[in-house]
Design an enzyme around this catalytic site. Structure first.
Site, mmCIF file in Angstrom:
data_model
loop_
_atom_site.group_PDB
_atom_site.id
_atom_site.type_symbol
_atom_site.label_atom_id
_atom_site.label_comp_id
_atom_site.label_asym_id
_atom_site.label_seq_id
_atom_site.Cartn_x
_atom_site.Cartn_y
_atom_site.Cartn_z
ATOM 1 N N LYS A 1 41.305 72.156 36.705
ATOM 2 C CA LYS A 1 42.094 71.820 35.471
ATOM 3 C C LYS A 1 41.713 72.567 34.383
ATOM 4 N N ALA B 1 49.694 77.114 51.799
ATOM 5 C CA ALA B 1 50.108 76.795 50.595
ATOM 6 C C ALA B 1 50.079 74.865 50.381
ATOM 7 N N GLY B 2 48.773 74.710 50.305
ATOM 8 C CA GLY B 2 48.376 73.262 50.213
ATOM 9 C C GLY B 2 48.002 73.236 48.778
ATOM 10 N N GLU C 1 51.885 80.515 54.423
ATOM 11 C CA GLU C 1 51.550 78.999 54.880
ATOM 12 C C GLU C 1 52.143 79.100 56.492
ATOM 13 N N VAL D 1 42.885 76.747 53.467
ATOM 14 C CA VAL D 1 43.461 75.948 54.569
ATOM 15 C C VAL D 1 42.969 74.659 54.934
ATOM 16 N N ASP E 1 35.160 62.343 50.805
ATOM 17 C CA ASP E 1 35.655 63.157 51.647
ATOM 18 C C ASP E 1 34.967 63.340 53.135
ATOM 19 N N HIS F 1 61.611 54.803 23.627
ATOM 20 C CA HIS F 1 62.431 55.853 23.405
ATOM 21 C C HIS F 1 62.020 56.714 22.382
HETATM 22 P P1 FAD Z 1 31.875 65.818 47.098
HETATM 23 O O1 FAD Z 1 32.288 65.783 45.465
HETATM 24 O O2 FAD Z 1 32.112 66.942 47.910
HETATM 25 O O3 FAD Z 1 30.195 65.689 46.681
HETATM 26 C C1 FAD Z 1 29.402 65.660 47.770
HETATM 27 C C2 FAD Z 1 28.018 65.906 46.898
HETATM 28 O O4 FAD Z 1 26.879 65.875 48.026
HETATM 29 C C3 FAD Z 1 27.824 67.466 46.615
HETATM 30 O O5 FAD Z 1 27.232 67.643 45.413
HETATM 31 C C4 FAD Z 1 27.093 68.080 47.677
HETATM 32 O O6 FAD Z 1 26.117 69.170 47.419
HETATM 33 C C5 FAD Z 1 26.219 66.954 48.136
HETATM 34 N N1 FAD Z 1 25.651 66.730 49.416
HETATM 35 C C6 FAD Z 1 25.963 67.170 50.699
HETATM 36 N N2 FAD Z 1 25.031 67.087 51.639
HETATM 37 C C7 FAD Z 1 23.981 66.833 51.118
HETATM 38 C C8 FAD Z 1 22.592 66.343 51.631
HETATM 39 N N3 FAD Z 1 22.570 66.432 52.757
HETATM 40 N N4 FAD Z 1 21.731 65.859 50.641
HETATM 41 C C9 FAD Z 1 22.083 65.797 49.199
HETATM 42 N N5 FAD Z 1 23.000 66.212 48.754
HETATM 43 C C10 FAD Z 1 23.930 66.501 49.649
HETATM 44 N N6 FAD Z 1 40.640 65.600 44.045
HETATM 45 C C11 FAD Z 1 41.402 64.982 43.113
HETATM 46 O O7 FAD Z 1 41.376 63.708 43.238
HETATM 47 N N7 FAD Z 1 41.914 65.571 42.014
HETATM 48 C C12 FAD Z 1 41.840 66.922 41.778
HETATM 49 O O8 FAD Z 1 42.490 67.264 41.024
HETATM 50 C C13 FAD Z 1 41.036 67.669 42.671
HETATM 51 N N8 FAD Z 1 40.918 69.035 42.579
HETATM 52 C C14 FAD Z 1 40.390 69.684 43.533
HETATM 53 C C15 FAD Z 1 40.456 71.087 43.470
HETATM 54 C C16 FAD Z 1 39.472 72.089 44.147
HETATM 55 C C17 FAD Z 1 39.421 73.251 44.011
HETATM 56 C C18 FAD Z 1 38.701 71.196 45.311
HETATM 57 C C19 FAD Z 1 37.860 71.979 46.374
HETATM 58 C C20 FAD Z 1 38.939 69.908 45.500
HETATM 59 C C21 FAD Z 1 39.687 69.021 44.686
HETATM 60 N N9 FAD Z 1 39.766 67.679 44.749
HETATM 61 C C22 FAD Z 1 40.565 67.186 43.909
HETATM 62 C C23 FAD Z 1 39.105 67.072 45.865
HETATM 63 C C24 FAD Z 1 37.634 66.314 45.382
HETATM 64 O O9 FAD Z 1 37.171 67.354 44.737
HETATM 65 C C25 FAD Z 1 37.172 65.463 46.332
HETATM 66 O O10 FAD Z 1 38.265 64.743 47.103
HETATM 67 C C26 FAD Z 1 35.903 64.931 45.881
HETATM 68 O O11 FAD Z 1 34.933 65.609 45.528
HETATM 69 C C27 FAD Z 1 35.197 64.383 47.077
HETATM 70 O O12 FAD Z 1 33.996 63.580 46.595
HETATM 71 P P2 FAD Z 1 32.564 63.210 47.581
HETATM 72 O O13 FAD Z 1 31.810 62.398 46.424
HETATM 73 O O14 FAD Z 1 33.126 62.489 48.606
HETATM 74 O O15 FAD Z 1 31.910 64.433 47.839
HETATM 75 P P1 NAD Z 2 45.527 71.272 52.265
HETATM 76 O O1 NAD Z 2 45.439 70.418 53.300
HETATM 77 O O2 NAD Z 2 46.042 70.856 50.896
HETATM 78 O O3 NAD Z 2 46.597 72.577 52.261
HETATM 79 C C1 NAD Z 2 46.107 73.470 53.440
HETATM 80 C C2 NAD Z 2 47.240 74.193 53.828
HETATM 81 O O4 NAD Z 2 47.037 75.335 54.713
HETATM 82 C C3 NAD Z 2 48.431 73.162 54.503
HETATM 83 O O5 NAD Z 2 49.759 73.482 54.066
HETATM 84 C C4 NAD Z 2 48.157 73.959 56.114
HETATM 85 O O6 NAD Z 2 49.432 73.688 56.576
HETATM 86 C C5 NAD Z 2 47.994 75.254 55.886
HETATM 87 N N1 NAD Z 2 47.142 76.048 56.868
HETATM 88 C C6 NAD Z 2 46.251 75.406 57.508
HETATM 89 N N2 NAD Z 2 45.971 76.572 58.474
HETATM 90 C C7 NAD Z 2 46.505 77.761 57.871
HETATM 91 C C8 NAD Z 2 46.624 79.075 58.678
HETATM 92 N N3 NAD Z 2 45.670 79.409 59.537
HETATM 93 N N4 NAD Z 2 47.409 80.000 58.102
HETATM 94 C C9 NAD Z 2 48.500 79.505 56.951
HETATM 95 N N5 NAD Z 2 48.334 78.344 56.418
HETATM 96 C C10 NAD Z 2 47.547 77.361 57.083
HETATM 97 O O7 NAD Z 2 44.208 71.859 51.811
HETATM 98 P P2 NAD Z 2 43.388 72.682 50.532
HETATM 99 O O8 NAD Z 2 44.482 73.315 49.689
HETATM 100 O O9 NAD Z 2 42.496 73.536 51.075
HETATM 101 O O10 NAD Z 2 42.632 71.487 49.676
HETATM 102 C C11 NAD Z 2 41.709 70.804 50.678
HETATM 103 C C12 NAD Z 2 41.800 69.227 50.105
HETATM 104 O O11 NAD Z 2 41.070 69.214 48.615
HETATM 105 C C13 NAD Z 2 43.174 68.628 50.175
HETATM 106 O O12 NAD Z 2 43.194 67.868 51.237
HETATM 107 C C14 NAD Z 2 43.302 67.946 48.694
HETATM 108 O O13 NAD Z 2 43.005 66.366 49.341
HETATM 109 C C15 NAD Z 2 41.943 68.274 47.848
HETATM 110 N N6 NAD Z 2 42.464 68.661 46.811
HETATM 111 C C16 NAD Z 2 43.050 67.919 45.993
HETATM 112 C C17 NAD Z 2 43.456 68.396 44.824
HETATM 113 C C18 NAD Z 2 44.278 67.253 43.801
HETATM 114 O O14 NAD Z 2 44.309 66.198 43.943
HETATM 115 N N7 NAD Z 2 45.133 67.912 42.785
HETATM 116 C C19 NAD Z 2 43.299 69.770 44.115
HETATM 117 C C20 NAD Z 2 42.751 70.477 45.231
HETATM 118 C C21 NAD Z 2 42.262 70.066 46.439
#
Ligand code: FAD
Ligand code: NAD
Length: 477
Positions: free
Chosen positions: A61, A192-193, A214, A280, A322, A454
């Site tokens: 962000k 394109a996710g 995608e 993906v 997650d 408004h």
């Molecule tokens: P995580 O945030 O993955 O945290 C898990 C932690 O556990 C990590 O620090 C990891 O190192 C640690 N860990 C793992 N295994 C062990 C172990 N054995 N011992 C000790 N530590 C360990 N979600 C949104 O809602 N809004 C968004 O805008 C958004 N944007 C995103 C953008 C990107 C690029 C990505 C990749 C994800 C985004 N997400 C977003 C998804 C969001 O990041 C996850 O849903 C969220 O972080 C999940 O939280 P969590 O606590 O389950 O796991």
């Molecule tokens: P995603 O599931 O959102 O999108 C993956 C996309 O890749 C899908 O459209 C799928 O059909 C496509 N795909 C899968 N295999 C493919 C292939 N072999 N070739 C071409 N296309 C393929 O996954 P992401 O974008 O990797 O994000 C992972 C997760 O992180 C999401 O599920 C989301 O919940 C979380 N996330 C959330 C936010 C947010 O809340 N704004 C932002 C970033 C990530």
């Protein structure tokens, strides 16, 4: 190994699931430890906050905002009579700002742990039988802990395609794409996710030619079809090349270029880019988490198996966020963390998946809560729909942000709101009108009878709710 320390609760993982669970449990009077393995970019220091804070929600962000400012300066301001010549982006500075924000919040979580007396361990935690947890400390010090309850909150990692291994430079996942040192001339994206669209937008706004491949024939298949159609049109206008129904078969790094071979269903095609983002989807992070005999089971897809209450079936062992079923969203992880901490304390913790909002932070933003029309049709639920375009909202026109609309879906007989789908400016905030209304079991009539200020963008929500009963004021019904 040091002596065994006992806690009421051990949380493995310090992301928005784990750290929030730890704080809530501490508030409820438990003696809590949280083990987190994440290492900071600057020298491998503790970096609480998980994927979300370090390489997910917050850094993405930060870059989305920087790139939006740049894009407005180069494309949007002229209409307002503002001119700026020779606009430049200093990528190093933009990334450094992002890093400062991450570091600020890493410190924030650590401070919250201190204030709540949560003991933090920096290293890898492994669950053994009998709620024993071993910690392999990043500082070389190991520890053995036991607890009455353990919450697994290990999060997720990117799925890697076998023919496109991440090298952190040319072929990257969410980590590498946040740290490019320059704007790539050509950026390829597989998937394109959510990540593909958000990060494709960042680099596209800064000048990269972005091509997204995608696999599915439908764009944003999980979103409302009208929202997805409208968003796709806007993204194309912005220059994002989105190719649907493409099957990538090979990826090769040749010098400074990445050559991608894919089929568009008719013939083999090739795409040459400077950097390739593979987004993906993600899978549960469970490597090293479970020792033999822990008793915790994984599903076929590799998630930790839990029931509706996030219990793993092993006495006193829970899993959230997650690494378990359900949407991979930070706020879903946090809500599960709070609910489990409360259940452990004997309180009735609860998460309603139907009111978990989704937001995609592109421009226009996309947001929704509840059911789509497709889901309701498939389930045979009778419904009625009201929509309203931002183009007819004074505030949106004043802001020059007219793309998009709000759709309210209500039950045909009871009028209860079943879903709200939005695309447009600031809909990441507006969607919460739908969340609140649905949490309170509200009807479209309820929203329609609420006075909205408004001129605001929220008037589109009001008008869409009125339109459910064909009585929107500012459009023909
Ligand atoms: P995580 O945030 O993955 O945290 C898990 C932690 O556990 C990590 O620090 C990891 O190192 C640690 N860990 C793992 N295994 C062990 C172990 N054995 N011992 C000790 N530590 C360990 N979600 C949104 O809602 N809004 C968004 O805008 C958004 N944007 C995103 C953008 C990107 C690029 C990505 C990749 C994800 C985004 N997400 C977003 C998804 C969001 O990041 C996850 O849903 C969220 O972080 C999940 O939280 P969590 O606590 O389950 O796991
Ligand atoms: P995603 O599931 O959102 O999108 C993956 C996309 O890749 C899908 O459209 C799928 O059909 C496509 N795909 C899968 N295999 C493919 C292939 N072999 N070739 C071409 N296309 C393929 O996954 P992401 O974008 O990797 O994000 C992972 C997760 O992180 C999401 O599920 C989301 O919940 C979380 N996330 C959330 C936010 C947010 O809340 N704004 C932002 C970033 C990530």
């Amino acid at each position: 190994m040091s002596d065994t320390q006992h806690f009421d609760l051990i949380v493995i993982g310090g992301g928005p699931g784990g750290y929030v669970a730890a704080i809530r449990a501490a508030q409820l009077g438990m003696k809590v430890a949280c083990i987190d393995a994440f290492k900071s970019k600057d020298g491998g220091k503790p970096a609480l906050g998980g994927t979300c804070l370090n390489v997910g929600c917050i850094p993405s962000k930060a870059l989305l905002d920087s790139s939006r400012q740049f894009h407005n300066l180069t494309h949007g301001f002229a209409d307002h009579g503002i001119s700026a010549s020779d606009a430049k982006i200093d990528v190093g500075r933009m990334v450094a700002r992002k890093d400062r924000i991450v570091k600020q919040f890493n410190g924030g979580v650590a401070a919250l742990f201190k204030a709540n007396k949560v003991t933090a361990f920096h290293g890898v935690g492994t669950l053994h039988a009998g709620r024993k947890v071993s910690v392999k400390g990043h500082d070389g010090k190991d520890a053995t802990l036991t607890a009455t309850n353990v919450i697994l909150a290990s999060g997720s990692v990117s799925i890697e395609l076998p023919f496109a291994k991440f090298d952190g430079k040319r072929i990257v996942d969410n980590v590498g794409v946040l740290d490019f040192d320059a704007v790539p001339r050509r950026l390829g994206v597989i998937g394109a996710g959510v990540i593909g669209l958000e990060m494709g937008s960042v680099w596209g706004r800064l000048g990269a030619e972005v091509t997204i491949l995608e696999a599915l024939p439908d764009f944003l298949a999980a979103a409302d079809a009208d929202v997805a159609k409208l968003a796709l049109r806007e993204f194309k206008k912005q220059g994002l090349e989105i190719k649907l129904g493409c099957k990538v078969s090979n990826v090769e790094v040749k010098g400074d270029e990445v050559h991608v071979t894919y089929s568009d269903g008719k013939a083999d095609q090739s795409l040459v880019v400077d950097r390739l983002l593979v987004s993906v989807g993600r899978r549960a992070a469970t490597a090293g988490l479970l020792a033999e005999g822990s008793g915790v089971k994984l599903t076929q897809r590799g998630f930790i198996e839990v029931d509706d209450h996030c219990h793993t079936g092993v006495d006193g062992v829970w899993a959230i966020g997650d690494c378990v079923r359900g949407p991979m969203l930070a706020h879903k992880a946090s809500e599960e963390g709070i609910a489990v901490a409360e259940r452990i304390a004997g309180l009735p913790g609860h998460v309603d998946f139907n009111t978990v909002p989704w937001v995609i932070y592109t421009e226009p933003e996309i947001a929704w809560v509840g059911k789509t029309e497709r889901e309701l049709k498939d389930a045979g639920v009778p419904y009625k729909v009201g929509t309203f375009p931002f183009a007819a909202i004074g505030r949106a026109v004043a802001m020059n942000e007219t793309a998009g609309m709000v759709k309210v879906i209500a039950h045909a007989d009871t009028d209860r709101i079943l879903g709200m789908h939005l695309v447009g400016a600031n809909v990441s905030e507006l969607v919460h009108e739908g969340v609140v209304a649905m949490e309170f079991k509200g009807s479209a009539e309820d929203l329609a009878r609420i006075c909205h200020a408004h001129p605001t963008l929220s008037e589109a929500v009001h008008e869409a709710a009125l339109a459910v009963d064909k009585r929107a004021i500012h459009k023909a019904n």
